[in-house]
Design a protein around this motif. Structure first.
Motif, PDB file in Angstrom:
ATOM      1  N   GLY A   1       1.323  -1.420  -1.976  1.00 23.88           N
ATOM      2  CA  GLY A   1       2.370  -0.433  -1.754  1.00 23.88           C
ATOM      3  C   GLY A   1       3.309  -0.974  -0.687  1.00 23.88           C
ATOM      4  O   GLY A   1       3.210  -2.140  -0.286  1.00 23.88           O
ATOM      5  N   PRO A   2       4.220  -0.149  -0.194  1.00 22.75           N
ATOM      6  CA  PRO A   2       5.151  -0.631   0.829  1.00 22.75           C
ATOM      7  C   PRO A   2       4.429  -1.274   2.010  1.00 22.75           C
ATOM      8  O   PRO A   2       4.854  -2.327   2.502  1.00 22.75           O
ATOM      9  CB  PRO A   2       5.881   0.653   1.267  1.00 22.75           C
ATOM     10  N   ILE A   3       3.335  -0.670   2.436  1.00 16.62           N
ATOM     11  CA  ILE A   3       2.636  -1.207   3.613  1.00 16.62           C
ATOM     12  C   ILE A   3       1.947  -2.527   3.279  1.00 16.62           C
ATOM     13  O   ILE A   3       1.992  -3.488   4.054  1.00 16.62           O
ATOM     14  CB  ILE A   3       1.636  -0.160   4.150  1.00 16.62           C
TER      15      ILE A   3
ATOM     16  N   LEU B   1      -4.104  -2.093  -7.996  1.00 19.05           N
ATOM     17  CA  LEU B   1      -4.437  -1.598  -9.328  1.00 19.05           C
ATOM     18  C   LEU B   1      -3.287  -1.816 -10.298  1.00 19.05           C
ATOM     19  O   LEU B   1      -3.483  -1.995 -11.489  1.00 19.05           O
ATOM     20  CB  LEU B   1      -4.745  -0.093  -9.271  1.00 19.05           C
ATOM     21  N   LYS B   2      -2.064  -1.793  -9.763  1.00 24.77           N
ATOM     22  CA  LYS B   2      -0.883  -1.737 -10.623  1.00 24.77           C
ATOM     23  C   LYS B   2      -0.206  -3.091 -10.762  1.00 24.77           C
ATOM     24  O   LYS B   2       0.214  -3.704  -9.774  1.00 24.77           O
ATOM     25  CB  LYS B   2       0.142  -0.786 -10.009  1.00 24.77           C
ATOM     26  N   PRO B   3      -0.037  -3.553 -11.994  1.00 21.78           N
ATOM     27  CA  PRO B   3       0.599  -4.856 -12.225  1.00 21.78           C
ATOM     28  C   PRO B   3       2.008  -4.915 -11.633  1.00 21.78           C
ATOM     29  O   PRO B   3       2.411  -5.965 -11.108  1.00 21.78           O
ATOM     30  CB  PRO B   3       0.657  -4.968 -13.750  1.00 21.78           C
ATOM     31  N   SER B   4       2.739  -3.797 -11.681  1.00 18.85           N
ATOM     32  CA  SER B   4       4.124  -3.857 -11.206  1.00 18.85           C
ATOM     33  C   SER B   4       4.157  -4.210  -9.719  1.00 18.85           C
ATOM     34  O   SER B   4       4.997  -5.007  -9.278  1.00 18.85           O
ATOM     35  CB  SER B   4       4.824  -2.526 -11.456  1.00 18.85           C
ATOM     36  N   ASN B   5       3.255  -3.629  -8.956  1.00 20.18           N
ATOM     37  CA  ASN B   5       3.232  -3.941  -7.527  1.00 20.18           C
ATOM     38  C   ASN B   5       2.868  -5.400  -7.288  1.00 20.18           C
ATOM     39  O   ASN B   5       3.382  -6.042  -6.369  1.00 20.18           O
ATOM     40  CB  ASN B   5       2.208  -3.051  -6.807  1.00 20.18           C
ATOM     41  N   LEU B   6       1.969  -5.910  -8.126  1.00 20.84           N
ATOM     42  CA  LEU B   6       1.538  -7.294  -7.922  1.00 20.84           C
ATOM     43  C   LEU B   6       2.657  -8.262  -8.289  1.00 20.84           C
ATOM     44  O   LEU B   6       2.797  -9.316  -7.664  1.00 20.84           O
ATOM     45  CB  LEU B   6       0.272  -7.570  -8.736  1.00 20.84           C
TER      46      LEU B   6
ATOM     47  N   LEU C   1      -8.486  -2.338   8.913  1.00 20.24           N
ATOM     48  CA  LEU C   1      -8.283  -1.132   8.110  1.00 20.24           C
ATOM     49  C   LEU C   1      -6.971  -0.454   8.507  1.00 20.24           C
ATOM     50  O   LEU C   1      -6.845   0.087   9.604  1.00 20.24           O
ATOM     51  CB  LEU C   1      -9.468  -0.177   8.304  1.00 20.24           C
ATOM     52  N   VAL C   2      -6.010  -0.524   7.602  1.00 17.54           N
ATOM     53  CA  VAL C   2      -4.704   0.091   7.812  1.00 17.54           C
ATOM     54  C   VAL C   2      -4.578   1.351   6.958  1.00 17.54           C
ATOM     55  O   VAL C   2      -4.115   2.389   7.415  1.00 17.54           O
ATOM     56  CB  VAL C   2      -3.573  -0.890   7.434  1.00 17.54           C
ATOM     57  N   GLY C   3      -5.010   1.240   5.715  1.00 18.68           N
ATOM     58  CA  GLY C   3      -4.849   2.334   4.763  1.00 18.68           C
ATOM     59  C   GLY C   3      -5.749   3.507   5.104  1.00 18.68           C
ATOM     60  O   GLY C   3      -6.819   3.344   5.704  1.00 18.68           O
TER      61      GLY C   3
END
Ligand SMILES: NC(=O)c1ccc[n+]([C@@H]2O[C@H](COP(=O)([O-])OP(=O)(O)OC[C@H]3O[C@@H](n4cnc5c(N)ncnc54)[C@H](O)[C@@H]3O)[C@@H](O)[C@H]2O)c1
Ligand SMILES: NC(=O)c1ccc[n+]([C@@H]2O[C@H](COP(=O)([O-])OP(=O)(O)OC[C@H]3O[C@@H](n4cnc5c(N)ncnc54)[C@H](O)[C@@H]3O)[C@@H](O)[C@H]2O)c1
Ligand SMILES: NC(=O)c1ccc[n+]([C@@H]2O[C@H](COP(=O)([O-])OP(=O)(O)OC[C@H]3O[C@@H](n4cnc5c(N)ncnc54)[C@H](O)[C@@H]3O)[C@@H](O)[C@H]2O)c1
Ligand SMILES: NC(=O)c1ccc[n+]([C@@H]2O[C@H](COP(=O)([O-])OP(=O)(O)OC[C@H]3O[C@@H](n4cnc5c(N)ncnc54)[C@H](O)[C@@H]3O)[C@@H](O)[C@H]2O)c1
Ligand SMILES: [Zn+2]
Ligand SMILES: [Zn+2]
Ligand SMILES: [Zn+2]
Ligand SMILES: [Zn+2]
Lengths: 359, 359, 359, 359
Positions: free
Chosen positions: B184-186, B207-212, B277-279
């Motif tokens: 995600g953004p972070i 999980l998401k291909p678009s983010n990768l 651990l950030v999330g």
């Protein structure tokens, strides 16, 4: 010039669960120690929880006793023979044996964390231990006892090292209030180390009043008796009150290692503090990690130790640390003595801390 | 010499769940900024997950929106008025606003960890935010944009700071192979920061291909797509293979923060490494902590940031970090623009990363 | 299965001042490498200032050439034979040789600072060097070259290591502005390392314009030409202006090591910064230490390196560091080639940086 | 409810060299303390070398007494009035005053090194000091004395802080052998701090036997009397012998700060150790820096202190540090008392350490 090896050489050999025998050492000691090694006539060897564990379970994690193994890893003795090239030790020197000899060229070792490198460690299968009349060991891992430090104290450097390493990981120093969870042998040496590292306050918690009494005798600034079912927040509150640290203690060193102790540890620790996990009570635990992370309460592991023996000996020689009260039982190195010693260590009745053999 | 305050001064005000209005700012700006403060005409404000969270839930943990609150904390603008005693800024200067102003005399702040001190933070109840035409802020927390750094980039210093702080906590430096969990953004700014800190390899998982895909465009050395039900050991194995780190990566920065990601993180991390651990995906998690502790894999929290703004601006000015590709949507500061912007941020369809308002 | 040792085996042997001969290697290589060692067919060996120093002076400090000594310590080659127990390397592997093999059980080594332990270092009397056809070396100190890293680059890991270590001592990281004093081979590799460690700005100073031009080509953000008689305060002022650091640079790495450079370094460094002394230009120096101490400007030594080879290879493999431009001259391994190469290195005319032998 | 300000309010005011008068305080105290401030009725104020220096020279470095200045910076007293917003202190509280109030938003302060930020420090021109009946001070810089800690001990937190900070810079901890050069007040508090930080051995050196006797009484493990003309190598040898550290001590803290002490310090320090410069005896010094750098013996400055007061109070409350023996002379706050006190402090005959005023 005297023969350095007795005709027979006895050792406490673990064959399988509950089958520990005092018999001829399965190791065939060479006529002389290897180059750079010394031969030690063992004089004092303590029993550790892991020794009892091997006796009663035959394994610890992936380490399984599959062949007869000499037991014991907390030892001190007298130099009985000196291998070629050894210049630091001579016949008759009294030494403490650091039980783990790491692979020196492993990256972890080269970076100063040799406890994380592959290591040959006494009484961790497939390596034999040191509860034996004679043991060969690299001279560099045998540390000369200063005058006034007894052989038993030399043997106690091993558990004390665990406490010293935990305090280093926790960054204990003056100005810090520290909680130690669990007052077994490891919790108690951690208390001793934390005081020696200059902690302002060391609060110790345990389930058993007898252990907490001992903690008080050994210098705990306060103790908190907890019960198994007590909510972690309550334990945490009691700890911070006892430590005089309303916004949390600066470090918690968990020498029990259960879900309940770790939950309490995270809650008792101040923002920006450290929780050091030494105890191996439980493999998995459910923890309120998000809240801890948002306060940057860090969780650090602590495994064995590195570069602790010289410090332990110095702490003992100067009297800054006194380990003798921890040695609650002593036995000789006979079949009966060994059997009895392990029985006492296993039962671990109130008042039992460290069982020591004198060989 | 011009009047520094418009007759009306609009802001995006959150009244309650799903009730966000562009209306007169509830703050009564004084005629002049306080001593040491400046007045900023906001020009660029980004939407962050927490803003959406307040809109949709009305609270984050113990922080509850109980009165109308101006939203937004990622902002940059132009100095419109200068309070007495301010020597570092002048009218017309373009600045990025660090949103949290800590209590400077708190012990944590005095020790350099002001993110752990009590802090007045934009759009964290009861503090108003910066999605408004004008905001007053202490000059010391307004950072001059270097030439060539845009106002939008100035606003992006806020999320980038989270990534920079996480990398500092992880100790990222050349020689390290790093895994970032969550893109995600972070996660993406953490990737950017890790590359800027000199990491040898940064592997990103989501999980998401678009983010990768975006991660790859932004410099990830490899990506690993995982699925929710995949066993952590499998994810860990895929990560270490992708990182070319058979004995584990040197650091994992978890920007998702779920039990499954943290389990994989502990397994993927090399002995002696750090898991940061950030999330904040999950409050509690069940973790195999004993095994991690025995390898001295440490778990460090990372909360917001401290001392990051000058570095972020330097990274942006030199082009070592490029955040523009993260700004996927732009809206104006009208009632419709704000409504639409938050809708896009909330839906977060593939291809959405950062929604930015231009005021 | 092929014979691993040529009938004759030539080496560059230093007999005494100005008497360097290419002749049969004085070392009697055993038939096979020792257990844990490998035999290397050397392919690329660079000349370093210290090699020239031994040639021209016969000594460096307390290290005196009293017997014929093979010279050279910056080398890479191909595995020609593998000793028993070696599992990490095989015939034909291309490797860089870390030239110093420390005493692993020395306390400094056990703490991760093996550069401070007793060490057997190539071409430091009484140890032979590696400018020879064959050299035996412990496998743990031979580092496999990644694909795409040339043998010459492998040899360059040695000087690059000096720069990497200096940057580690200086704590170089993003956000820091760094000055490097001296743009000889060591200054230039320090520049490269500082950029790889993420420094915001690296300013380089030297007496010679030609070296500064090279620095610019290699990525210096600015250069400052100083003259020997210039007042240190003037040099310091020029450096901080060039670095855009009005209150001083965050670190100075002095790769010249003269009184004048160190005086300028202390003045150019910001409060709380570090001055790292790498260069050995002068033994004693008069310094304004009180003023530096009151600003907590620290002076750190930097001696050789530890744990740098894997990082250097990674930096080279990824292209983050490019050392090829430093190799300004190449010679073959004949009597003439060696004579000519050392002559060029000794004269060190403008444009000369690193002389490399291809064997 | 009682009037918080006496009709007259006396202070020790330095007009010019050798012109120190007890007279009406030149500060016009407001009717009430500022918001966040408290008014302190001073009770104990110690004289420091710098106070004497201002009296006798009228300046220290760039700090020049150009207008009448209240002297004194080592003080403790009782809260006499409380400004708005102060919640941590109440009337009658006994407090130690940290004399320097830094600019909190300076980058150095934000990073935890506020001693390097611009600071308003008691009795450093143009700031008035605290040898006065009443002083206003920010509540955050007034530290509540724990029960059992006397007001004089509160005043002694100031010099003790210098010792604590020096030990932090030196990284003093168990396992370290430390040499302290100079046994004036600063050397002696450094000794106390080094013992509290757990040093194995602290060896103290000075020219004067009387100071060394006191060092022994205060817990020095050994002392070495040196003479001004003694070669540094000889002093270094004596120190390492006394410390039982044949390869050098782990840290030297130079509380004298002369060329001769620093030369000896560099030689006495083990490879990889630290030399901390506290003393300001000499501005420039000629040092054998190349040899030190090759052993990575680092030279660290130590300027004042940061974050020390809570620790000092804890050390005093627990009895780990005892400063009372350092208070060798006491005077009342009359014209004669002040004159006499400064005379004793200036003469500094054997047996004089700290002169204390009771107000
Ligand atoms: N990390 C390492 O390198 C290392 C080295 C040695 C031992 N250990 C581990 O440390 C732990 C302690 O060792 P020990 O020899 O002292 O064991 P021990 O069993 O004698 O002591 C554990 C103590 O914890 C107490 N305890 C148990 N549950 C508790 C709870 N919920 N709250 C508070 N106290 C509780 C017990 O009463 C006991 O006194 C063991 O798990 C051991 O395996 C780790
Ligand atoms: N610590 C701090 O100071 C701080 C600051 C800002 C944000 N946060 C937190 O960081 C997290 C990330 O923020 P964001 O804005 O990028 O949020 P986001 O929700 O946009 O991104 C999270 C990403 O993680 C991915 N993800 C979810 N489950 C996963 C799994 N099991 N494995 C791998 N990837 C998974 C999602 O697909 C998504 O791309 C949030 O929890 C947020 O609250 C923390
Ligand atoms: N600490 C270590 O481990 C280590 C390792 C290798 C080399 N060294 C030392 O590092 C130094 C540099 O090595 P090199 O091979 O680059 O040497 P070099 O002589 O080629 O380079 C030194 C550079 O410094 C410049 N210089 C000289 N005086 C200067 C001054 N007053 N101001 C600015 N620049 C000045 C020279 O012009 C030259 O370019 C040497 O002293 C060498 O002995 C130290
Ligand atoms: N860095 C700081 O923040 C800080 C703070 C306070 C004081 N200081 C400085 O620390 C120094 C010590 O302060 P003090 O109040 O103890 O001063 P002092 O003058 O009372 O003590 C100095 C001691 O050093 C001894 N000495 C002098 N020359 C020596 C030598 N060659 N070898 C060994 N001992 C020698 C003297 O006999 C004396 O006992 C002063 O220079 C002072 O300015 C620094
Ligand atoms: Zn044990
Ligand atoms: Zn945000
Ligand atoms: Zn070299
Ligand atoms: Zn003082």
């Amino acid at each position: 010039d005297a023969p350095v090896r007795a005709a027979t050489c006895r050792a406490a050999v673990l064959h399988s669960v509950d089958d520990l025998r005092v018999e001829e050492d399965p190791r065939a000691l060479p006529d002389e120690p290897l180059e750079g090694w010394v031969r030690i006539r063992m004089n004092a060897v303590g029993i550790c929880g892991s020794d009892v564990h091997y006796l009663k379970r035959g394994r610890i994690g992936q380490f399984v006793v599959t062949a007869p193994m000499v037991i014991g890893h907390e030892g001190a003795g007298t130099v009985a023979a000196v291998g070629r090239g050894v210049t630091t030790l001579k016949l008759g020197d009294r030494v403490a044996l650091e039980p783990g000899v790491p692979c020196c060229s492993h990256p972890a070792a080269l970076k100063g964390r040799y406890n994380l490198a592959p290591i040959s460690f006494f009484a961790t299968p497939p390596h034999h231990g040191c509860l034996a009349e004679y043991v060969d060991h690299p001279a560099a891992w045998c540390f000369l006892l200063p005058e006034g430090v007894s052989l038993e104290e030399g043997a106690m450097c091993e558990p004390l090292s665990v406490g010293v390493h935990a305090c280093r990981r926790a960054g204990v120093q003056p100005g810090m209030r520290v909680a130690v969870m669990g007052a077994g042998p490891i919790g108690l040496v951690t208390l001793l180390a934390a005081k020696a590292f200059g902690a302002d306050q060391v609060v110790v918690t345990d389930l058993k009043p007898s252990n907490l009494e001992l903690a008080t005798q050994m210098g705990a600034d306060a103790t908190v008796q907890m019960s198994v079912l007590q909510p972690p927040a309550q334990v945490a509150a009691a700890l911070t009150v006892a430590a005089g640290a309303p916004s949390g203690v600066d470090a918690v060193i968990d020498c029990a290692g259960f879900e309940s102790t770790m939950q309490a540890a995270l809650l008792a620790c101040a923002s920006g503090g450290r929780v050091v996990l030494v105890g191996m009570g439980q493999e998995e635990m459910r923890l309120p990690l998000a809240a801890a992370a948002q306060r940057e309460v860090d969780i650090l592991g602590s495994f064995r130790y590195a570069n602790t023996y010289p410090l332990c000996l110095s702490l003992l020689a100067s009297g800054r640390v006194k380990v003798e009260p921890l040695i609650t039982h002593r036995f000789g190195f006979s079949a009966e003595g060994v059997a009895e010693g392990f029985k006492v260590a296993h039962l671990c009745e109130p008042g039992t801390v460290k069982v020591m053999f004198n060989l």
